[in-house]
Design a protein around this motif. Sequence first.
Motif, short mmCIF file in Angstrom:
data_model
loop_
_atom_site.label_atom_id
_atom_site.label_comp_id
_atom_site.label_asym_id
_atom_site.label_seq_id
_atom_site.Cartn_x
_atom_site.Cartn_y
_atom_site.Cartn_z
N HIS A 199 -11.99 2.73 9.52
CA HIS A 199 -11.00 1.75 9.07
C HIS A 199 -11.36 0.35 9.56
O HIS A 199 -11.36 -0.61 8.79
N GLY A 221 6.44 5.26 7.32
CA GLY A 221 5.04 5.61 7.42
C GLY A 221 4.76 6.81 8.29
O GLY A 221 3.86 7.61 8.00
N ALA A 228 0.85 -1.17 0.00
CA ALA A 228 0.00 0.00 0.00
C ALA A 228 0.90 1.24 0.00
O ALA A 228 2.12 1.13 0.04
N GLU A 229 0.27 2.42 -0.04
CA GLU A 229 1.03 3.67 -0.05
C GLU A 229 1.50 3.97 1.36
O GLU A 229 1.02 4.86 2.05
N LEU A 230 2.49 3.18 1.80
CA LEU A 230 3.04 3.34 3.14
C LEU A 230 4.10 4.42 3.19
O LEU A 230 4.14 5.24 4.10
N ASP A 244 7.11 0.80 9.45
CA ASP A 244 6.07 1.78 9.75
C ASP A 244 6.60 3.05 10.38
O ASP A 244 6.06 4.14 10.12
N ASN A 277 -3.24 5.81 5.41
CA ASN A 277 -2.80 4.49 5.87
C ASN A 277 -2.83 4.45 7.39
O ASN A 277 -2.07 5.14 8.06
N ASN A 330 -2.28 1.69 9.29
CA ASN A 330 -1.44 0.67 9.91
C ASN A 330 -0.29 1.25 10.73
O ASN A 330 -0.04 0.77 11.84
N SER A 358 -4.54 2.79 -0.40
CA SER A 358 -4.41 3.22 0.99
C SER A 358 -4.05 2.08 1.92
O SER A 358 -3.52 2.30 3.01
N THR A 359 -4.33 0.86 1.51
CA THR A 359 -4.00 -0.31 2.33
C THR A 359 -3.94 -1.52 1.41
O THR A 359 -4.18 -1.42 0.21
N THR A 360 -3.59 -2.65 1.94
CA THR A 360 -3.48 -3.87 1.15
C THR A 360 -4.85 -4.47 0.89
O THR A 360 -5.77 -4.33 1.69
#
Length: 344
Positions: free
Chosen positions: A243, A288, A96-98, A284, A182, A184, A122-124
């Motif tokens: 989310h 991130g 994803a766009e981490l 992260d 994101n 996460n 935005s996420t997996t």
Amino acid sequence: MKITVIGGGPVGLTYCALLQQGGHSVRLWSQTHPDGLNQRFDGTFSGDHVIPGAGSLEDAVKDADVVLLARCAQGMQDVLDRLAPILDGQTVIFSAELSFGSIYLAHALMRSQARAGIVSWSTTVATAQRRDGVVRVGTVRDVIDMAVSGGMDAQDGLRLCQELFGDRFRLKSSPALIGMSNLNPPIHLANSLANLTRIERAEDWENYQCITPVVGRMIEALDTERLALAGRFGFEVRDVFDHYMMTFPGIRRGSVSEMAQQVYERAPGTMGPRSLETRYITEDVPFGLIPLCELGRRSGVPMPLHEAAIGTLSTYLGRDFRAQNGMLETVVAELQDLLGAATS
């Protein structure tokens, strides 16, 4: 369609299996699995998949219609630097766009005068873990935000993603918005700090069960800072409550901890990390969270909880996480140009 998946972690392998199930021609480029592999899956779906290897990166890209990046963030810069000059009209999807990697790739494409469509998620699409050689697929998400760049038409990008993984994508206006969407990194930061000795001692612990009320409260507070940063640029991004509701359909809305306990009770077995080298920390934090903190500093949006939590974790581990992100200065400078006067 011909797709090359870059990254042989559990999520990348899950993408290969899902794409094969959808009738696509799939190859894997992975330094861990250069010749491909026969992989067993269980969980949301089960079975064995023969996943062919792609050989060199040049071979991986040359015959592909789509390059799907599911690589760890630490290895992203090297791959993007090598990828940019050899792209010739393919579409590159960031899952994803981490790390704001799409921003970095757009800059690298401009330097190399190459061309490619770029899609940011935005996420997996799926969550997955590998245990004892088996990839356990936890969930396949119902809703994923996405944006396009690189001169790609937004509707073309949406149709492509739907052809690959079904009708689960929602178009958004900017890859910068996607990068701020994101959830996460802040969730993992809070849970890692609260369970750091478990991670250090390689204990078995349930990820969602350990999002207790105190951890949930920290996640919610970190989310408030992230939402304020996004709002500084006029972006409306989903909050941590949405989310959870979108990632785990059927759970009841409540506090973050209450929703996490529902996830655990419904499907126990999603274990927390057992090494300090976990992506929860090594990816992260530097890729991130630190870009968000730097953007916050430059745009006048204070993020004291993010800064304090990152500083605390850096002291625990004796690491300079900022120095580990070689893309940081390029990404933040490009974001400032993209977002314009709001960062001045």
